[in-house]
Write a protein that holds these residues in place. Structure first.
Motif, short mmCIF file in Angstrom:
data_model
loop_
_atom_site.label_atom_id
_atom_site.label_comp_id
_atom_site.label_asym_id
_atom_site.label_seq_id
_atom_site.Cartn_x
_atom_site.Cartn_y
_atom_site.Cartn_z
N ARG A 100 -22.47 -46.37 13.08
CA ARG A 100 -22.26 -45.15 12.22
C ARG A 100 -22.41 -44.03 13.19
O ARG A 100 -23.23 -44.12 13.96
N THR A 102 -23.20 -40.86 12.14
CA THR A 102 -24.16 -39.72 11.48
C THR A 102 -25.20 -40.65 10.69
O THR A 102 -24.77 -41.86 10.24
N SER A 103 -26.15 -40.04 10.39
CA SER A 103 -27.17 -40.96 9.61
C SER A 103 -26.73 -40.84 8.06
O SER A 103 -27.16 -41.82 7.34
N TRP A 104 -25.81 -40.11 7.75
CA TRP A 104 -25.05 -40.24 6.25
C TRP A 104 -23.96 -41.03 6.35
O TRP A 104 -23.04 -41.20 5.28
N SER A 105 -23.15 -41.36 7.43
CA SER A 105 -22.08 -41.97 7.54
C SER A 105 -22.10 -43.64 6.95
O SER A 105 -23.27 -44.12 7.34
N ALA A 106 -20.97 -43.95 6.54
CA ALA A 106 -20.92 -45.50 6.31
C ALA A 106 -20.80 -46.15 7.46
O ALA A 106 -20.49 -45.91 8.61
N TRP A 107 -21.31 -47.48 7.57
CA TRP A 107 -21.45 -48.37 8.58
C TRP A 107 -19.64 -48.82 8.71
O TRP A 107 -19.18 -49.17 7.60
#
Length: 121
Positions: A100, A102-107
């Motif tokens: 991913r 960013t920390s908020w992105s989906a895998w």
């Protein structure tokens, strides 16, 4: 742009060894599972080996004891050491990684373009 680039394929005689590497590059926040698949002519792509972030590993039965998967988290790289190669190991080997950006992105699962391994005398 995230990409995986494999290296290390080639032609080797039966009983020989090869080491594949796969480096991930681009906008990467974190990488989860990394692994190797292969596809022989006329056959479906199959899992060869997979390694999780905690270094737990799984192998295809036919490569256990001959292949070793490892990873370097600092270099975002996964390796496949292949020993005692057999003609049946001939295939295109593909690297895969769950990453991913960013920390908020989906895998997301990414694939390399593949590297040819040919085992022949």
């Amino acid at each position: 742009q995230v990409q995986l680039v494999e290296a290390g394929g080639g032609l080797v005689q039966p009983g020989g060894s090869l080491r594949l590497s796969c480096a991930a590059s681009g906008s990467i926040f974190s990488i989860n599972t990394m692994g190797w698949y292969r596809q022989a002519p006329g056959k479906q792509r199959e899992l060869v080996a997979i390694i999780a972030t905690g270094d737990s590993v799984n192998y295809k039965d036919s490569v256990k004891g001959r292949f070793t998967i490892s990873r370097d988290n600092a270099e975002n790289t996964v390796y496949l050491q292949m020993n005692t190669l057999e003609p049946e190991d001939t295939a295109v080997y593909y690297c895969t990684a769950q990453m991913r950006s960013t920390s908020w992105s989906a895998w997301r699962t990414y694939w390399g373009k593949g590297t040819q391994v040919t085992v022949s005398s």
